[in-house]
Design a protein around this motif. Structure first.
Motif, short mmCIF file in Angstrom:
data_model
loop_
_atom_site.label_atom_id
_atom_site.label_comp_id
_atom_site.label_asym_id
_atom_site.label_seq_id
_atom_site.Cartn_x
_atom_site.Cartn_y
_atom_site.Cartn_z
N LYS A 13 39.07 54.11 35.99
CA LYS A 13 38.68 53.00 35.12
C LYS A 13 37.56 52.22 35.79
O LYS A 13 37.19 52.49 36.92
CB LYS A 13 39.87 52.06 34.86
CG LYS A 13 41.06 52.75 34.22
CD LYS A 13 40.76 53.13 32.78
CE LYS A 13 42.00 53.72 32.12
NZ LYS A 13 41.83 53.90 30.70
N CYS A 14 37.02 51.24 35.07
CA CYS A 14 35.92 50.45 35.62
C CYS A 14 36.25 48.96 35.50
O CYS A 14 36.16 48.39 34.42
CB CYS A 14 34.63 50.77 34.88
SG CYS A 14 33.21 49.82 35.46
N LEU A 15 36.64 48.36 36.60
CA LEU A 15 36.94 46.94 36.62
C LEU A 15 35.66 46.13 36.39
O LEU A 15 35.66 45.15 35.64
CB LEU A 15 37.59 46.54 37.94
CG LEU A 15 37.90 45.07 38.15
CD1 LEU A 15 38.89 44.57 37.11
CD2 LEU A 15 38.44 44.83 39.54
N ALA A 16 34.58 46.55 37.00
CA ALA A 16 33.32 45.81 36.90
C ALA A 16 32.79 45.80 35.47
O ALA A 16 32.02 44.92 35.10
CB ALA A 16 32.28 46.41 37.83
N CYS A 17 33.21 46.75 34.66
CA CYS A 17 32.75 46.83 33.27
C CYS A 17 33.53 45.90 32.33
O CYS A 17 33.21 45.80 31.16
CB CYS A 17 32.88 48.26 32.74
SG CYS A 17 31.96 49.47 33.70
N ASN A 18 34.56 45.25 32.84
CA ASN A 18 35.41 44.41 32.01
C ASN A 18 35.04 42.95 32.16
O ASN A 18 34.44 42.53 33.13
CB ASN A 18 36.88 44.61 32.39
CG ASN A 18 37.40 45.90 31.83
OD1 ASN A 18 37.87 45.92 30.71
ND2 ASN A 18 37.25 46.99 32.57
N LEU A 19 35.45 42.18 31.17
CA LEU A 19 35.16 40.75 31.16
C LEU A 19 36.29 40.00 31.86
O LEU A 19 37.13 39.36 31.22
CB LEU A 19 34.99 40.26 29.72
CG LEU A 19 33.91 40.98 28.92
CD1 LEU A 19 33.93 40.52 27.47
CD2 LEU A 19 32.54 40.72 29.53
N THR A 20 36.32 40.07 33.18
CA THR A 20 37.42 39.44 33.92
C THR A 20 37.19 37.95 34.11
O THR A 20 38.11 37.23 34.48
CB THR A 20 37.62 40.10 35.30
OG1 THR A 20 36.46 39.89 36.09
CG2 THR A 20 37.93 41.57 35.16
N TYR A 21 35.98 37.46 33.84
CA TYR A 21 35.69 36.05 34.10
C TYR A 21 36.34 35.12 33.09
O TYR A 21 36.58 33.97 33.38
CB TYR A 21 34.18 35.82 34.18
CG TYR A 21 33.64 36.52 35.41
CD1 TYR A 21 33.78 35.94 36.66
CD2 TYR A 21 33.09 37.79 35.33
CE1 TYR A 21 33.36 36.60 37.80
CE2 TYR A 21 32.67 38.46 36.47
CZ TYR A 21 32.79 37.85 37.70
OH TYR A 21 32.40 38.51 38.83
N GLY A 22 36.71 35.62 31.91
CA GLY A 22 37.44 34.82 30.93
C GLY A 22 38.94 34.89 31.08
O GLY A 22 39.68 34.24 30.34
N LEU A 23 39.42 35.68 32.03
CA LEU A 23 40.86 35.89 32.17
C LEU A 23 41.67 34.65 32.55
O LEU A 23 42.80 34.52 32.09
CB LEU A 23 41.14 37.02 33.15
CG LEU A 23 40.91 38.42 32.59
CD1 LEU A 23 41.15 39.46 33.66
CD2 LEU A 23 41.79 38.70 31.38
N PRO A 24 41.16 33.72 33.36
CA PRO A 24 41.99 32.55 33.65
C PRO A 24 42.45 31.83 32.37
O PRO A 24 43.61 31.45 32.25
CB PRO A 24 41.10 31.67 34.51
CG PRO A 24 40.23 32.66 35.23
CD PRO A 24 39.95 33.72 34.19
N GLN A 25 41.56 31.70 31.39
CA GLN A 25 41.94 31.06 30.13
C GLN A 25 42.94 31.92 29.36
O GLN A 25 43.89 31.41 28.78
CB GLN A 25 40.70 30.80 29.27
CG GLN A 25 39.76 29.77 29.85
CD GLN A 25 38.84 30.32 30.93
OE1 GLN A 25 38.76 31.52 31.16
NE2 GLN A 25 38.15 29.44 31.63
N VAL A 26 42.73 33.23 29.36
CA VAL A 26 43.66 34.14 28.67
C VAL A 26 45.02 34.11 29.35
O VAL A 26 46.05 33.95 28.70
CB VAL A 26 43.09 35.58 28.65
CG1 VAL A 26 44.12 36.57 28.12
CG2 VAL A 26 41.81 35.64 27.82
N PHE A 27 45.04 34.25 30.67
CA PHE A 27 46.30 34.27 31.42
C PHE A 27 47.06 32.96 31.26
O PHE A 27 48.29 32.95 31.24
CB PHE A 27 46.05 34.53 32.90
CG PHE A 27 45.74 35.97 33.25
CD1 PHE A 27 45.65 36.96 32.30
CD2 PHE A 27 45.56 36.32 34.57
CE1 PHE A 27 45.37 38.28 32.64
CE2 PHE A 27 45.28 37.64 34.94
CZ PHE A 27 45.19 38.61 33.96
#
Length: 126
Positions: free
Chosen positions: A64-78
């Motif tokens: 998989k590709c972690l760098a290809c995902n939008l992880t920067y919005g995850l704090p709000q999602v989590f």
């Protein structure tokens, strides 16, 4: 590592945030756990009397590709997602040290490298 390092062992962290929760999160988002590109791992970073510091490590899954995902919005999602249940996790952390939860906070996503991102998670105790 901090005041509570004897409590927040690897086994305790896995109990607080089991690996299966990552799969449940991706099933809720995509309908299939296999669509997820990372595993979420709770890490203890240290603590003082009234504050504990953790991180939610996002470790890239093989193929998989972690760098290809939008992880920067995850704090709000989590912070809102019922499967992740950050408030419940914070309450469990406080209970593990025999205290009550005062507050919790998720920080901004940090890129450790292409295969590992980290979200700071702090728990304030009453």
């Amino acid at each position: 590592m901090g005041l509570y390092s004897d409590i927040f062992t690897e086994d305790r962290l896995t109990t607080l945030f089991p690996p299966a929760r990552t799969d449940l999160f991706f099933e809720a988002l995509f309908g299939e756990a296999e669509e997820g590109s990372y595993d979420i791992i709770l890490q203890y970073r240290g603590g003082v009397v009234d504050k504990l510091d953790f991180a939610l490590q996002l470790a890239e899954r093989p193929g998989k590709c972690l760098a290809c995902n939008l992880t920067y919005g995850l704090p709000q999602v989590f912070s809102r997602h019922p499967v992740i249940n950050i408030r419940g996790l914070a309450e469990d952390v406080a209970e593990a040290v025999g205290r009550k939860l005062a507050d919790w906070r998720l920080g901004a996503t940090q890129e450790i490298d292409k295969m590992l991102h980290s979200i700071p998670f702090s728990v304030e105790l009453d």
